[in-house]
Design an enzyme around this catalytic site. Structure first.
Site, PDB file in Angstrom:
ATOM      1  N   TYR A   1       0.838  -1.202   0.000  1.00 38.90           N
ATOM      2  CA  TYR A   1       0.000   0.000   0.000  1.00 38.90           C
ATOM      3  C   TYR A   1       0.877   1.257   0.000  1.00 38.90           C
ATOM      4  O   TYR A   1       1.550   1.568   0.992  1.00 38.90           O
ATOM      5  CB  TYR A   1      -0.926   0.021   1.213  1.00 38.90           C
ATOM      6  CG  TYR A   1      -1.882  -1.159   1.309  1.00 38.90           C
ATOM      7  CD1 TYR A   1      -2.103  -2.026   0.242  1.00 38.90           C
ATOM      8  CD2 TYR A   1      -2.581  -1.405   2.488  1.00 38.90           C
ATOM      9  CE1 TYR A   1      -2.977  -3.091   0.347  1.00 38.90           C
ATOM     10  CE2 TYR A   1      -3.467  -2.474   2.602  1.00 38.90           C
ATOM     11  CZ  TYR A   1      -3.651  -3.312   1.520  1.00 38.90           C
ATOM     12  OH  TYR A   1      -4.521  -4.377   1.627  1.00 38.90           O
TER      13      TYR A   1
ATOM     14  N   ILE B   1     -13.079  -5.708   7.235  1.00 41.05           N
ATOM     15  CA  ILE B   1     -12.110  -4.618   7.442  1.00 41.05           C
ATOM     16  C   ILE B   1     -12.386  -3.477   6.457  1.00 41.05           C
ATOM     17  O   ILE B   1     -11.593  -3.218   5.551  1.00 41.05           O
ATOM     18  CB  ILE B   1     -10.658  -5.110   7.329  1.00 41.05           C
ATOM     19  CG1 ILE B   1     -10.454  -5.974   6.070  1.00 41.05           C
ATOM     20  CG2 ILE B   1     -10.242  -5.882   8.579  1.00 41.05           C
ATOM     21  CD1 ILE B   1      -8.980  -6.253   5.758  1.00 41.05           C
TER      22      ILE B   1
ATOM     23  N   LYS C   1     -12.495   0.221   4.915  1.00 43.92           N
ATOM     24  CA  LYS C   1     -11.615   1.384   5.020  1.00 43.92           C
ATOM     25  C   LYS C   1     -12.442   2.633   5.331  1.00 43.92           C
ATOM     26  O   LYS C   1     -13.561   2.778   4.833  1.00 43.92           O
ATOM     27  CB  LYS C   1     -10.867   1.589   3.707  1.00 43.92           C
ATOM     28  CG  LYS C   1     -10.080   2.898   3.628  1.00 43.92           C
ATOM     29  CD  LYS C   1      -9.781   3.252   2.185  1.00 43.92           C
ATOM     30  CE  LYS C   1      -9.253   4.670   2.068  1.00 43.92           C
ATOM     31  NZ  LYS C   1      -9.113   5.111   0.665  1.00 43.92           N
TER      32      LYS C   1
ATOM     33  N   ASN D   1     -18.958   2.741  10.493  1.00 40.18           N
ATOM     34  CA  ASN D   1     -18.558   1.336  10.353  1.00 40.18           C
ATOM     35  C   ASN D   1     -18.591   0.617  11.702  1.00 40.18           C
ATOM     36  O   ASN D   1     -19.065  -0.521  11.801  1.00 40.18           O
ATOM     37  CB  ASN D   1     -17.148   1.242   9.768  1.00 40.18           C
ATOM     38  CG  ASN D   1     -17.070   1.680   8.321  1.00 40.18           C
ATOM     39  OD1 ASN D   1     -18.071   1.722   7.622  1.00 40.18           O
ATOM     40  ND2 ASN D   1     -15.872   2.009   7.871  1.00 40.18           N
TER      41      ASN D   1
END
Length: 281
Positions: free
Chosen positions: A52, A237, A239, A249
């Protein structure tokens, strides 16, 4: 925040964690604030990777968790091109340095590559013996690849398989998810909102999501996450680059859907025919 044991490990991990893919393109201060607010809300599983931003996101995560490392279940990934025995050891050291920590809780092979799994897993086990990682796993492994990985690593060695899973892409339910459940391997769902494919509110499927969300005082995104979590082997998971998104979330971690809700979602987002191919991004 609901927690579940991550596969065979017995380690309690929040069902909703924090993904960091493509954060290198977002506002750094906003991402750091989102991660920290997510930690406050119980999303202590943070997932990143050396790929990343070519390490930039690991550095960002390191800033976000500075002073709070012991709160975090921290995961990163080694690129397949680096996953020789010596390459894995070196990659882990670089990740640790960028993250500002002396250990990872979970270290994954990002996807199957050309280096022998025997080398990668030997490196993982040596890193574990050195205290530099606690557990290891894989990502983007289909049924055949995962079966082979289990045979090489041994039973109760592979902690998780991180795979693409969202309402419009349920292919893992055919073979990968059942295999993981048979071997007590956790399934970690990445891109659980479909990476730009989330149903629009004016579509029939979007209206189903909105209706269920309204009945629970929730949001469609929370309903989508909770549907994926209906099986206890699964963790998500998503973002979030903004604090408000992170908190939205996190609220999915306590949402409870009814059997009727699940049935409506199963109808609106049906499991399609097995194509025999594991979807990835």
């Amino acid at each position: 925040m609901e927690q579940r044991n991550l596969g065979f490990t017995g380690v309690a991990v929040p069902v909703v964690g924090q993904g960091t893919w493509q954060m290198e393109g977002d506002d750094e201060a906003g991402c750091i604030d989102a991660i920290r607010r997510g930690l406050d809300a119980g999303m202590t599983h943070i997932d990143t990777a050396e790929m990343y931003g070519s390490g930039a996101v690991e550095s960002l995560v390191g800033k976000a968790i500075a002073g709070r490392r012991d709160e975090v279940f921290l995961a990163s990934k080694v690129l397949p091109t680096n996953a020789s025995y010596a390459g894995t050891l070196a990659a882990c050291e670089r990740s640790l340095k960028r993250l500002g920590t002396d250990r990872l809780d979970l270290y994954l092979l990002h996807w199957p590559g050309s280096h022998p799994l025997e080398e990668t897993f030997r490196a993982f086990k040596d890193l574990r013996a050195q205290g530099k990682i606690r557990y290891f796993g894989v990502s983007n492994f289909d049924q055949a690849e995962l079966s082979r990985a289990i045979a090489i690593a041994g039973m109760n060695e592979i902690a998780c398989n991180q795979v693409l899973y969202h309402l419009l892409e349920r292919a893992i339910e055919h073979r990968v998810l059942p295999l993981c459940e048979r071997h007590n391997i956790a399934v970690v769902a990445y891109s659980p909102f479909g990476s730009g494919r989330f149903p629009s509110p004016n579509t029939p499927t979007g209206k189903v999501l909105a209706s269920i969300a309204a009945a629970h005082g929730a949001t469609p995104w929370q309903v989508a996450l909770r549907f994926l979590l209906r099986r206890r082997s699964v963790f998500v998971i998503p973002k979030a680059a903004r604090a408000a998104h992170a908190l939205d979330n996190a609220a999915a971690g306590d949402l409870q859907l009814t059997a009727e809700d699940i049935a409506r979602l199963e109808t609106a987002f049906p499991l399609r025919q097995d194509r025999g191919v594991l979807p990835t991004l």
